[in-house]
Each structure stands twice: as structure tokens, then as C-alpha cells.
Motif scaffolding. Structure first.
Motif, PDB file in Angstrom:
ATOM      1  N   ILE A   1       0.871  -1.182   0.000  1.00 37.18           N
ATOM      2  CA  ILE A   1       0.000   0.000   0.000  1.00 37.18           C
ATOM      3  C   ILE A   1       0.902   1.223   0.000  1.00 37.18           C
ATOM      4  CG2 ILE A   1      -1.822   1.251   1.225  1.00 37.18           C
ATOM      5  CD1 ILE A   1      -2.452  -1.527   2.585  1.00 37.18           C
ATOM      6  N   VAL A   2       0.964   1.901  -1.132  1.00 34.20           N
ATOM      7  CA  VAL A   2       1.866   3.039  -1.292  1.00 34.20           C
ATOM      8  C   VAL A   2       1.111   4.322  -0.958  1.00 34.20           C
ATOM      9  CG1 VAL A   2       3.400   4.269  -2.874  1.00 34.20           C
ATOM     10  CG2 VAL A   2       3.089   1.782  -3.089  1.00 34.20           C
ATOM     11  N   THR A   3       1.709   5.147  -0.107  1.00 38.88           N
ATOM     12  CA  THR A   3       1.062   6.396   0.305  1.00 38.88           C
ATOM     13  C   THR A   3       2.014   7.566   0.133  1.00 38.88           C
ATOM     14  OG1 THR A   3       1.793   6.148   2.608  1.00 38.88           O
ATOM     15  CG2 THR A   3      -0.345   5.191   2.028  1.00 38.88           C
ATOM     16  N   GLN A   4       1.441   8.752   0.241  1.00 41.80           N
ATOM     17  CA  GLN A   4       2.249   9.968   0.269  1.00 41.80           C
ATOM     18  C   GLN A   4       1.601  10.947   1.239  1.00 41.80           C
ATOM     19  OE1 GLN A   4       2.183  11.326  -3.795  1.00 41.80           O
ATOM     20  NE2 GLN A   4       0.165  12.244  -3.630  1.00 41.80           N
ATOM     21  N   PRO A   5       2.406  11.805   1.893  1.00 38.72           N
ATOM     22  CA  PRO A   5       1.827  12.781   2.816  1.00 38.72           C
ATOM     23  C   PRO A   5       0.856  13.697   2.087  1.00 38.72           C
ATOM     24  CG  PRO A   5       4.216  12.667   3.069  1.00 38.72           C
ATOM     25  CD  PRO A   5       3.878  11.894   1.825  1.00 38.72           C
ATOM     26  N   HIS A   6      -0.190  14.112   2.797  1.00 35.26           N
ATOM     27  CA  HIS A   6      -1.152  15.048   2.218  1.00 35.26           C
ATOM     28  C   HIS A   6      -0.831  16.445   2.717  1.00 35.26           C
ATOM     29  CE1 HIS A   6      -4.873  16.941   1.003  1.00 35.26           C
ATOM     30  NE2 HIS A   6      -5.176  15.857   0.318  1.00 35.26           N
ATOM     31  N   PRO A   7      -0.787  17.432   1.841  1.00 39.33           N
ATOM     32  CA  PRO A   7      -0.374  18.778   2.267  1.00 39.33           C
ATOM     33  C   PRO A   7      -1.356  19.492   3.186  1.00 39.33           C
ATOM     34  CG  PRO A   7      -1.113  18.801  -0.028  1.00 39.33           C
ATOM     35  CD  PRO A   7      -1.044  17.366   0.384  1.00 39.33           C
ATOM     36  N   LEU A   8      -2.581  18.997   3.291  1.00 35.33           N
ATOM     37  CA  LEU A   8      -3.600  19.723   4.052  1.00 35.33           C
ATOM     38  C   LEU A   8      -3.448  19.573   5.558  1.00 35.33           C
ATOM     39  CD1 LEU A   8      -5.858  21.568   3.122  1.00 35.33           C
ATOM     40  CD2 LEU A   8      -7.419  19.620   3.192  1.00 35.33           C
ATOM     41  N   VAL A   9      -2.939  18.422   6.000  1.00 33.29           N
ATOM     42  CA  VAL A   9      -2.844  18.166   7.432  1.00 33.29           C
ATOM     43  C   VAL A   9      -1.802  17.078   7.667  1.00 33.29           C
ATOM     44  CG1 VAL A   9      -4.751  16.490   7.366  1.00 33.29           C
ATOM     45  CG2 VAL A   9      -4.204  17.648   9.510  1.00 33.29           C
ATOM     46  N   ALA A  10      -1.058  17.184   8.761  1.00 29.19           N
ATOM     47  CA  ALA A  10       0.082  16.296   9.001  1.00 29.19           C
ATOM     48  C   ALA A  10      -0.323  14.851   9.241  1.00 29.19           C
ATOM     49  CB  ALA A  10       0.896  16.813  10.191  1.00 29.19           C
ATOM     50  N   THR A  11      -1.529  14.618   9.712  1.00 22.30           N
ATOM     51  CA  THR A  11      -1.962  13.252  10.036  1.00 22.30           C
ATOM     52  C   THR A  11      -2.439  12.460   8.831  1.00 22.30           C
ATOM     53  OG1 THR A  11      -4.160  14.130  10.558  1.00 22.30           O
ATOM     54  CG2 THR A  11      -2.616  13.823  12.408  1.00 22.30           C
ATOM     55  N   ALA A  12      -2.545  13.094   7.670  1.00 28.42           N
ATOM     56  CA  ALA A  12      -3.170  12.450   6.509  1.00 28.42           C
ATOM     57  C   ALA A  12      -2.156  11.833   5.558  1.00 28.42           C
ATOM     58  CB  ALA A  12      -4.031  13.453   5.750  1.00 28.42           C
ATOM     59  N   LEU A  13      -2.465  10.618   5.114  1.00 29.82           N
ATOM     60  CA  LEU A  13      -1.707   9.943   4.067  1.00 29.82           C
ATOM     61  C   LEU A  13      -2.654   9.642   2.912  1.00 29.82           C
ATOM     62  CD1 LEU A  13       0.306   7.296   6.131  1.00 29.82           C
ATOM     63  CD2 LEU A  13       1.212   9.419   5.150  1.00 29.82           C
ATOM     64  N   GLU A  14      -2.253  10.010   1.706  1.00 28.10           N
ATOM     65  CA  GLU A  14      -3.040   9.687   0.521  1.00 28.10           C
ATOM     66  C   GLU A  14      -2.547   8.376  -0.069  1.00 28.10           C
ATOM     67  OE1 GLU A  14      -4.246  11.431  -3.901  1.00 28.10           O
ATOM     68  OE2 GLU A  14      -3.118  12.682  -2.481  1.00 28.10           O
TER      69      GLU A  14
ATOM     70  N   ASP B   1     -11.241  11.445   5.377  1.00 23.01           N
ATOM     71  CA  ASP B   1     -10.816  12.424   4.386  1.00 23.01           C
ATOM     72  C   ASP B   1      -9.934  13.503   5.006  1.00 23.01           C
ATOM     73  OD1 ASP B   1     -11.116  13.569   1.611  1.00 23.01           O
ATOM     74  OD2 ASP B   1     -11.780  15.250   2.839  1.00 23.01           O
ATOM     75  N   ALA B   2      -9.055  14.073   4.188  1.00 27.50           N
ATOM     76  CA  ALA B   2      -8.106  15.073   4.676  1.00 27.50           C
ATOM     77  C   ALA B   2      -8.805  16.328   5.186  1.00 27.50           C
ATOM     78  CB  ALA B   2      -7.111  15.433   3.572  1.00 27.50           C
ATOM     79  N   ALA B   3      -9.903  16.743   4.535  1.00 29.00           N
ATOM     80  CA  ALA B   3     -10.618  17.944   4.991  1.00 29.00           C
ATOM     81  C   ALA B   3     -11.230  17.720   6.357  1.00 29.00           C
ATOM     82  CB  ALA B   3     -11.687  18.331   3.978  1.00 29.00           C
ATOM     83  N   SER B   4     -11.802  16.554   6.567  1.00 32.87           N
ATOM     84  CA  SER B   4     -12.368  16.229   7.871  1.00 32.87           C
ATOM     85  C   SER B   4     -11.282  16.231   8.944  1.00 32.87           C
ATOM     86  CB  SER B   4     -13.046  14.861   7.809  1.00 32.87           C
ATOM     87  OG  SER B   4     -13.587  14.497   9.051  1.00 32.87           O
ATOM     88  N   GLN B   5     -10.127  15.673   8.609  1.00 31.68           N
ATOM     89  CA  GLN B   5      -9.002  15.689   9.548  1.00 31.68           C
ATOM     90  C   GLN B   5      -8.537  17.113   9.835  1.00 31.68           C
ATOM     91  OE1 GLN B   5      -5.752  12.832   8.929  1.00 31.68           O
ATOM     92  NE2 GLN B   5      -6.962  11.875   7.327  1.00 31.68           N
ATOM     93  N   ALA B   6      -8.413  17.910   8.781  1.00 28.53           N
ATOM     94  CA  ALA B   6      -7.931  19.279   8.949  1.00 28.53           C
ATOM     95  C   ALA B   6      -8.907  20.115   9.765  1.00 28.53           C
ATOM     96  CB  ALA B   6      -7.693  19.917   7.580  1.00 28.53           C
TER      97      ALA B   6
ATOM     98  N   PRO C   1     -12.331  20.428  -3.007  1.00 29.98           N
ATOM     99  CA  PRO C   1     -11.650  19.351  -3.741  1.00 29.98           C
ATOM    100  C   PRO C   1     -10.446  19.841  -4.512  1.00 29.98           C
ATOM    101  CG  PRO C   1     -13.800  19.863  -4.714  1.00 29.98           C
ATOM    102  CD  PRO C   1     -13.748  20.565  -3.408  1.00 29.98           C
ATOM    103  N   LEU C   2     -10.340  21.145  -4.724  1.00 28.48           N
ATOM    104  CA  LEU C   2      -9.152  21.682  -5.378  1.00 28.48           C
ATOM    105  C   LEU C   2      -7.931  21.572  -4.474  1.00 28.48           C
ATOM    106  CD1 LEU C   2     -10.661  24.872  -7.063  1.00 28.48           C
ATOM    107  CD2 LEU C   2     -10.503  22.537  -7.953  1.00 28.48           C
ATOM    108  N   GLU C   3      -8.162  21.274  -3.186  1.00 24.27           N
ATOM    109  CA  GLU C   3      -7.074  21.046  -2.233  1.00 24.27           C
ATOM    110  C   GLU C   3      -6.814  19.553  -2.036  1.00 24.27           C
ATOM    111  OE1 GLU C   3      -7.192  24.211   1.176  1.00 24.27           O
ATOM    112  OE2 GLU C   3      -9.273  23.738   0.654  1.00 24.27           O
ATOM    113  N   GLY C   4      -7.427  18.719  -2.881  1.00 23.09           N
ATOM    114  CA  GLY C   4      -7.229  17.284  -2.780  1.00 23.09           C
ATOM    115  C   GLY C   4      -8.034  16.652  -1.667  1.00 23.09           C
ATOM    116  N   ALA C   5      -9.174  17.251  -1.352  1.00 25.09           N
ATOM    117  CA  ALA C   5      -9.999  16.760  -0.251  1.00 25.09           C
ATOM    118  C   ALA C   5     -11.467  16.905  -0.611  1.00 25.09           C
ATOM    119  CB  ALA C   5      -9.690  17.558   1.014  1.00 25.09           C
TER     120      ALA C   5
END
Length: 385
Positions: free
Chosen positions: A170-183, A206-211, A371-375
Motif C-alpha cells: 500500500i503506497v502512500t504519500q503525505p497530504h499537504p492539508l494536514v500532518a496526520t493524513a496519508l493519501e 478524508d483530509a478535509a475532515s481531519q484538517a 476538492p481543489l485542495e485534494g480533499a
């Protein structure tokens, strides 16, 4: 299954879903009745169905109709695939094109395809509420939503979680919106079976919910109430962010909370469930993630946007106001009320704060995610008296 057979299956499923059958139930029933279909076949058919539901308006325009067959014609045309190579009538594929279908496929492509994928009655409100972002957000909402994980920072950190997931493909990358999120960028279908998920080190959120959750003030010893907890995603995120806070979860329908004790135990979190109808009072922080249209999440639940109507939206707006009025009375002096939901609509977001402001509440912080922020589309406001 051949590509044509997959399209034929999607046509059949859409003709069941469009009149009202829930998409997930239809897909599950289809899989049970077609055991010969492999995992790749089921995944491809599912993608066809959800692509058609997300882009139902534009695919109907491109395909010349609103049934499953026309939507699949629209999908192929949108993807640049000649429908005549699929609609051959051979094997288990769909029947050949009729003269009327062929004529529809030769019609010019409209310029406003993305706008067609909003319900027509809702377009004026969305155009006004999204402002300059309307066109770009409309286009973004036609694509699949990313798969985002929340790292349980009470037990691990994002780097270690990513390494553990990678070991299982399972390959992930950090999400720029919040430190706890992996995409998740590869292996998303393996997440539910992964050790990191099974052991409570990551959750789907979702990253927005986390943020939005990350914006609320937390401190050791605070009494915190997740008032409309549902499955408990916010409560779990709050508990992970500040294990020393005292987290309570409440929902008008206690059945929605039935899985939370198991999820909390898996995550190593302590969350107290409030008795039905008795959330208590005097909380330092009350989080209200209110029921809403869900318009910000329609990439994930596209059938919902076509089933929403003005009457239901009015019911939701009234319910949100009622919930906020009750929740405000649960906040201790000097405490904070956090109002959030996954809607783009002003009537469900900032407009809901007006009655509270008339009662002496003031908005400290307000943030809209896009969604333009990837969330997902998401709204949060923090208020105090």
C-alpha cells in the motif's frame, strides 16, 4: 470478462440503481449472483457504475439518453473509445447501436459538460456559493475522490505508518492539508486487510475532515462532546490528537454508535458513549458535524446528489438549526462550539451561524475546504460566547 461484458453488466446495474436501488446493495447482489466474475471484473464494473453516477448529466448528454445503456455510451465517448467496438452484440456484450443512438453520438459536444453533473435545480445556488471556484470545482467533482488515511498519532507517526503500509503493498504519500493524513496512491483495496488498519494505526478519513478536526482547541483534561458522532470518526480523531482529554460521543440514533467501542479499542482510545437522549452539559468543547446534503462528498456518494430535492434540503436546514440550538446549551461558560459539515451550500454552512450570533455567539475561526485542495468539500466554524 471482456470489456464489452463489463459494460453490459454496468448497464444492467445502472438500470436497477437509477430507479432507486442503492448502488452498494445492487453491486453486492450482482457479485453474489455472478460468482464467475473475478476481483478485477468486479472492480472495473464498479468503476463504470460510479463514473456514470458521478457524471450522469454529461454522460446522458453525450450518450443521448438517461438509461444505463445511454450512460455507458456517454462514458465511452467521454473516454475517447469508439462505442461500436464495444456495442457489437457478440458474446456477452451489449447489442449493436441503433440508428438513433448512432445519431446521438454524432451530435456536437457541449462546452458546459461539468455543470451538467450537478442537479439542475441546485446549479444557481452552487454557482453563487462557490463563486469564482464554481467551474474548477464542478470539474473536480466529476473525478474519483482520493483515498485518505488518518494516522493514529497517539500510537505511531505518519512516517512509520507509511512504512508499515508499504510493506503490504500500500503506497502512500503525505497530504499537504494536514500532518496526520496519508493519501493512498497504490493498493487502496488492500487497506481494510492491512495490519496497520486492523491494529488501529490508521483509519479511513478524508483530509478535509481531519484538517477541520485539527482546528478545534484541545487540552489535557478538557471535557469534549462529539454531539452528532455517527460512526465516531471525529471522536476517534479527537482522542488521538489529545489522549488526555475526556471524549464523549452522542448520536440521536444510538445504533450508529454500535461499532465505536470496537474501533476505539482497536485504536487504544477511551471514548465514553452518552446514554440515548442524555448528552450531559458543561462541556469545554462541543463538536457538531451536522447531517447535511453531503454535497462536498458527492464524488464518493454520487447517487445522493440525484436523490436530493428542495424539500429534503429544507428539512436538513431546519434540522441543522435545531441541532445547533440544542448543542449550544451544552457548552460550558468560556467553552467552544465547533460547527462543521460536508456541504458547499451557504444555507447549510455560514447561514446557520446567524441565529447563534444573535444569541451572543461569535465566530472565531471559519474555514472552507475544497476538492481543489485534494480533499472533500467541508466547512468548519469555531464559536464562543
Amino acid at each position: 470478462m471482456t470489456p464489452a461484458a463489463r459494460i453490459a453488466a454496468a448497464i444492467s446495474l445502472l438500470d436497477t440503481i437509477l430507479p432507486g436501488e442503492p448502488a452498494e446493495r445492487a453491486l453486492t447482489n450482482w457479485a453474489r449472483g455472478h460468482r464467475f466474475a473475478g476481483s478485477k471484473d468486479r472492480a472495473a464494473i464498479r468503476d463504470h457504475v460510479y463514473d456514470a453516477l458521478r457524471c450522469r448529466g454529461s454522460f446522458a448528454q453525450l450518450g443521448g439518453g438517461e438509461d444505463g445503456r445511454a450512460l455507458m455510451l456517454g462514458l465511452l465517448r467521454a473516454q475517447g473509445i469508439d462505442p461500436q467496438t464495444i456495442f457489437t452484440g457478440e458474446g456477452y456484450g451489449p447489442e449493436p447501436l441503433s440508428a438513433a443512438e448512432q445519431a446521438a453520438l454524432e451530435a456536437p459536444v457541449p462546452e458546459d459538460l461539468a455543470e451538467l453533473d450537478w442537479p439542475e435545480w441546485l446549479r444557481p445556488a452552487l454557482r453563487a456559493d462557490l463563486g469564482a471556484g464554481y467551474g474548477a470545482i464542478s470539474e473536480a467533482m466529476r473525478a474519483r475522490a482520493p483515498v485518505i488515511l488518518r494516522v493514529n498519532i497517539a500510537r505511531t507517526d505518519p512516517k512509520k505508518a507509511a512504512e508499515m503500509l508499504a510493506a503490504e503493498g500500500i503506497v502512500t504519500q503525505p497530504h499537504p492539508l494536514v500532518a496526520t493524513a496519508l493519501e493512498v496512491i497504490e493498493g487502496a483495496r488492500k487497506v481494510h486487510r492491512s495490519a496497520a488498519y486492523m491494529n488501529g494505526l490508521v483509519e479511513l478519513q478524508d483530509a478535509a475532515s481531519q484538517a477541520a478536526t485539527a482546528l478545534v482547541p484541545l487540552a489535557p483534561g478538557m471535557r469534549v462532546l462529539d454531539y452528532c458522532a455517527g460512526g465516531g470518526g471525529k471522536a476517534l480523531a479527537l482522542a488521538a490528537a489529545c489522549p488526555e482529554a475526556v471524549i464523549h460521543a452522542h448520536d440521536a440514533d444510538p445504533a450508529r454508535l454500535r461499532d465505536l467501542p470496537v474501533r476505539a479499542a482497536r485504536a487504544g482510545a477511551e471514548i465514553a458513549l452518552c446514554p440515548p437522549g442524555a448528552p450531559g452539559t458543561g462541556y469545554d468543547l462541543v463538536v457538531v458535524d451536522a447531517p447535511c446534503s453531503g454535497s462536498g462528498t458527492w464524488r464518493r456518494t454520487p447517487e445522493a446528489k440525484w436523490r436530493l430535492d428542495p424539500a429534503r434540503l429544507s428539512e436538513l436546514v431546519a434540522l441543522q438549526a435545531e441541532i445547533l440550538e440544542k448543542a449550544a446549551d451544552l457548552v460550558a461558560d468560556g467553552g467552544v462550539l465547533a460547527y462543521m459539515n460536508c456541504s458547499f451550500l451557504e444555507v447549510e454552512t455560514a447561514a446557520q451561524l446567524r441565529d447563534l450570533e444573535a444569541r451572543g455567539w461569535a465566530c472565531q475561526t471559519e474555514r472552507r475546504f475544497s476538492p481543489l485542495e485534494g480533499a472533500d468539500g467541508f466547512y468548519v466554524a469555531l464559536l464562543h460566547r
